[in-house]
Scaffold this motif. Structure first.
Motif, PDB file in Angstrom:
ATOM      1  N   GLN A   1       0.828  -1.211   0.000  1.00 37.34           N
ATOM      2  CA  GLN A   1       0.000   0.000   0.000  1.00 37.34           C
ATOM      3  C   GLN A   1       0.859   1.257   0.000  1.00 37.34           C
ATOM      4  OE1 GLN A   1      -2.850   0.024   3.172  1.00 37.34           O
ATOM      5  NE2 GLN A   1      -3.672   2.037   2.649  1.00 37.34           N
ATOM      6  N   LEU A   2       2.005   1.206   0.679  1.00 34.34           N
ATOM      7  CA  LEU A   2       2.898   2.359   0.771  1.00 34.34           C
ATOM      8  C   LEU A   2       3.896   2.415  -0.372  1.00 34.34           C
ATOM      9  CD1 LEU A   2       3.641   2.281   4.609  1.00 34.34           C
ATOM     10  CD2 LEU A   2       2.166   3.889   3.399  1.00 34.34           C
ATOM     11  N   ASP A   3       3.747   1.499  -1.339  1.00 33.45           N
ATOM     12  CA  ASP A   3       4.643   1.447  -2.511  1.00 33.45           C
ATOM     13  C   ASP A   3       6.101   1.179  -2.133  1.00 33.45           C
ATOM     14  OD1 ASP A   3       2.617   1.908  -4.413  1.00 33.45           O
ATOM     15  OD2 ASP A   3       2.719   4.068  -4.055  1.00 33.45           O
ATOM     16  N   ILE A   4       6.306   0.467  -1.028  1.00 34.80           N
ATOM     17  CA  ILE A   4       7.660   0.095  -0.620  1.00 34.80           C
ATOM     18  C   ILE A   4       8.101  -1.159  -1.376  1.00 34.80           C
ATOM     19  CG2 ILE A   4       9.047  -0.750   1.333  1.00 34.80           C
ATOM     20  CD1 ILE A   4       7.390   1.094   3.123  1.00 34.80           C
ATOM     21  N   ILE A   5       7.143  -2.055  -1.613  1.00 36.25           N
ATOM     22  CA  ILE A   5       7.408  -3.229  -2.441  1.00 36.25           C
ATOM     23  C   ILE A   5       6.275  -3.388  -3.443  1.00 36.25           C
ATOM     24  CG2 ILE A   5       8.687  -4.423  -0.607  1.00 36.25           C
ATOM     25  CD1 ILE A   5       6.156  -6.193  -0.222  1.00 36.25           C
ATOM     26  N   ASP A   6       6.526  -4.159  -4.494  1.00 40.62           N
ATOM     27  CA  ASP A   6       5.469  -4.521  -5.429  1.00 40.62           C
ATOM     28  C   ASP A   6       4.698  -5.704  -4.866  1.00 40.62           C
ATOM     29  OD1 ASP A   6       6.234  -2.587  -7.302  1.00 40.62           O
ATOM     30  OD2 ASP A   6       7.720  -3.939  -8.200  1.00 40.62           O
ATOM     31  N   LYS A   7       3.451  -5.821  -5.262  1.00 37.87           N
ATOM     32  CA  LYS A   7       2.615  -6.909  -4.767  1.00 37.87           C
ATOM     33  C   LYS A   7       3.261  -8.265  -5.019  1.00 37.87           C
ATOM     34  CE  LYS A   7      -2.192  -8.513  -4.835  1.00 37.87           C
ATOM     35  NZ  LYS A   7      -2.377  -8.337  -3.399  1.00 37.87           N
ATOM     36  N   ALA A   8       3.899  -8.420  -6.170  1.00 40.40           N
ATOM     37  CA  ALA A   8       4.520  -9.703  -6.517  1.00 40.40           C
ATOM     38  C   ALA A   8       5.697 -10.048  -5.612  1.00 40.40           C
ATOM     39  CB  ALA A   8       4.979  -9.676  -7.975  1.00 40.40           C
ATOM     40  N   ASP A   9       6.244  -9.036  -4.929  1.00 39.27           N
ATOM     41  CA  ASP A   9       7.425  -9.268  -4.089  1.00 39.27           C
ATOM     42  C   ASP A   9       7.090  -9.683  -2.663  1.00 39.27           C
ATOM     43  OD1 ASP A   9       9.184  -8.684  -6.145  1.00 39.27           O
ATOM     44  OD2 ASP A   9       9.236  -6.539  -5.679  1.00 39.27           O
ATOM     45  N   GLN A  10       5.796  -9.784  -2.342  1.00 35.72           N
ATOM     46  CA  GLN A  10       5.418 -10.164  -0.976  1.00 35.72           C
ATOM     47  C   GLN A  10       5.979 -11.532  -0.593  1.00 35.72           C
ATOM     48  OE1 GLN A  10       1.378  -9.174   0.595  1.00 35.72           O
ATOM     49  NE2 GLN A  10       0.937  -8.611  -1.516  1.00 35.72           N
ATOM     50  N   ILE A  11       6.059 -12.428  -1.555  1.00 38.30           N
ATOM     51  CA  ILE A  11       6.531 -13.780  -1.251  1.00 38.30           C
ATOM     52  C   ILE A  11       8.039 -13.823  -1.029  1.00 38.30           C
ATOM     53  CG2 ILE A  11       4.650 -14.899  -2.508  1.00 38.30           C
ATOM     54  CD1 ILE A  11       6.582 -15.307  -4.837  1.00 38.30           C
ATOM     55  N   LYS A  12       8.738 -12.732  -1.346  1.00 34.70           N
ATOM     56  CA  LYS A  12      10.194 -12.691  -1.196  1.00 34.70           C
ATOM     57  C   LYS A  12      10.632 -12.014   0.107  1.00 34.70           C
ATOM     58  CE  LYS A  12      10.698 -12.141  -6.205  1.00 34.70           C
ATOM     59  NZ  LYS A  12      11.207 -11.242  -7.283  1.00 34.70           N
ATOM     60  N   LEU A  13       9.686 -11.575   0.926  1.00 38.29           N
ATOM     61  CA  LEU A  13      10.024 -10.855   2.144  1.00 38.29           C
ATOM     62  C   LEU A  13      10.735 -11.763   3.145  1.00 38.29           C
ATOM     63  CD1 LEU A  13       6.748  -8.807   2.763  1.00 38.29           C
ATOM     64  CD2 LEU A  13       8.980  -7.880   2.140  1.00 38.29           C
ATOM     65  N   PRO A  14      11.682 -11.203   3.931  1.00 35.94           N
ATOM     66  CA  PRO A  14      12.310 -11.991   4.996  1.00 35.94           C
ATOM     67  C   PRO A  14      11.292 -12.349   6.064  1.00 35.94           C
ATOM     68  CG  PRO A  14      12.944  -9.675   5.164  1.00 35.94           C
ATOM     69  CD  PRO A  14      12.227  -9.831   3.865  1.00 35.94           C
ATOM     70  N   GLU A  15      11.601 -13.358   6.868  1.00 41.17           N
ATOM     71  CA  GLU A  15      10.645 -13.859   7.861  1.00 41.17           C
ATOM     72  C   GLU A  15      10.203 -12.768   8.839  1.00 41.17           C
ATOM     73  OE1 GLU A  15      10.209 -17.348  11.276  1.00 41.17           O
ATOM     74  OE2 GLU A  15      12.020 -17.230  10.042  1.00 41.17           O
ATOM     75  N   ASN A  16      11.146 -11.910   9.260  1.00 41.40           N
ATOM     76  CA  ASN A  16      10.797 -10.841  10.201  1.00 41.40           C
ATOM     77  C   ASN A  16       9.699  -9.943   9.653  1.00 41.40           C
ATOM     78  OD1 ASN A  16      12.647 -11.747  12.004  1.00 41.40           O
ATOM     79  ND2 ASN A  16      13.844  -9.869  12.115  1.00 41.40           N
ATOM     80  N   ALA A  17       9.745  -9.689   8.348  1.00 39.67           N
ATOM     81  CA  ALA A  17       8.740  -8.831   7.723  1.00 39.67           C
ATOM     82  C   ALA A  17       7.419  -9.567   7.554  1.00 39.67           C
ATOM     83  CB  ALA A  17       9.246  -8.331   6.376  1.00 39.67           C
ATOM     84  N   GLU A  18       7.475 -10.840   7.204  1.00 43.11           N
ATOM     85  CA  GLU A  18       6.247 -11.611   6.996  1.00 43.11           C
ATOM     86  C   GLU A  18       5.435 -11.733   8.280  1.00 43.11           C
ATOM     87  OE1 GLU A  18       7.327 -15.382   5.421  1.00 43.11           O
ATOM     88  OE2 GLU A  18       7.378 -14.679   3.342  1.00 43.11           O
ATOM     89  N   THR A  19       6.130 -11.855   9.415  1.00 45.85           N
ATOM     90  CA  THR A  19       5.453 -12.122  10.684  1.00 45.85           C
ATOM     91  C   THR A  19       5.292 -10.889  11.577  1.00 45.85           C
ATOM     92  OG1 THR A  19       7.554 -12.718  11.750  1.00 45.85           O
ATOM     93  CG2 THR A  19       6.309 -14.488  10.677  1.00 45.85           C
ATOM     94  N   MET A  20       5.746  -9.737  11.107  1.00 39.17           N
ATOM     95  CA  MET A  20       5.707  -8.538  11.937  1.00 39.17           C
ATOM     96  C   MET A  20       4.275  -8.135  12.273  1.00 39.17           C
ATOM     97  SD  MET A  20       7.722  -4.990  11.332  1.00 39.17           S
ATOM     98  CE  MET A  20       7.312  -3.489  12.186  1.00 39.17           C
ATOM     99  N   LYS A  21       4.047  -7.822  13.547  1.00 37.78           N
ATOM    100  CA  LYS A  21       2.721  -7.468  14.016  1.00 37.78           C
ATOM    101  C   LYS A  21       2.383  -6.017  13.681  1.00 37.78           C
ATOM    102  CE  LYS A  21       2.006 -11.437  16.003  1.00 37.78           C
ATOM    103  NZ  LYS A  21       1.001 -12.389  15.454  1.00 37.78           N
TER     104      LYS A  21
END
Length: 216
Positions: free
Chosen positions: A79-99
């Motif tokens: 939403q903040l244009d920091i990553i592309d939607k397609a790049d969500q699967i490439k995020l490090p674990e800390n980012a995927e699980t961040m609250k």
């Protein structure tokens, strides 16, 4: 960080009276506030708050036990244009699980990252106490997305604020208990259990607390 895409103003440590985030020694900054049952404000009921700043000018804190509903961190990065939607699967674990939490009722469109002190941005990171820092610029989100951010972090939308003397008055009237900060209570994943755990940390049995609690 603003969900509308706007970059917020930088949060900086300021001496009491020099800005809107006062910091004063001898106060409760760096402590946890735990709501008492007498707290009838639904915005703070059963809340655990990490107090980032407290002085004679007022106080500011982040609620650490209230999830932000359906908002998740990877989606917010898109939403903040920091990553592309397609790049969500490439995020490090800390980012995927961040609250992502509801940090409080003030400025709910802004993001505040509470994090461990292994990450610091000059003139942007507020060093609070006991290895806990606060950063409110989009740069920390970019770092987390790249895997170069802090080891421990939570993102809060909004914050809790008190005017001069207001928090002291609420504590006097049994609105809050307070105790030393616990990194596990701040960053731990069991968000729904934090209130009970915070009470047990200070030796309080939640079942023994009464909404009619009087002054000690």
């Amino acid at each position: 960080m603003d969900p509308q895409g706007k970059k917020p103003r930088t949060v900086r440590r300021k001496s009491a009276g020099s800005g809107d985030i006062p910091v004063g020694r001898g106060y409760l900054d760096g402590q946890l506030l735990i709501a008492m049952p007498v707290m009838d404000d639904p915005r703070f009921e059963r809340s655990v708050i990490y107090l980032c700043a407290h002085s004679s000018e007022g106080a500011m804190g982040i609620i650490v036990n209230r999830p932000a509903g359906s908002i998740d961190f990877p989606g917010l990065l898109v939403q903040l244009d920091i990553i592309d939607k397609a790049d969500q699967i490439k995020l490090p674990e800390n980012a995927e699980t961040m609250k992502v939490l509801k940090g409080g009722p003030v400025e709910t469109g802004r993001g505040f990252v509470l994090h461990s002190s292994d990450f610091f941005i000059e003139d942007a990171t507020l060093e609070i106490d006991d290895g806990i820092c606060l950063t409110a610029t989009v740069d920390i989100l970019k770092a987390i997305a790249k895997g170069s951010g802090p080891k421990h972090a939570i993102l809060a939308l909004g914050y809790a604020g008190w005017a001069a003397g207001q928090l002291e008055n609420e504590i006097q009237h049994n609105g809050w208990l307070h105790c030393d900060a616990d990194p596990d209570l701040i960053f731990g994943g069991d968000v729904e259990e934090k209130y009970q755990r915070a009470l047990r940390k200070i030796g309080v049995d939640p079942s023994m607390l009464s909404a009619e609690a009087g002054h000690a």
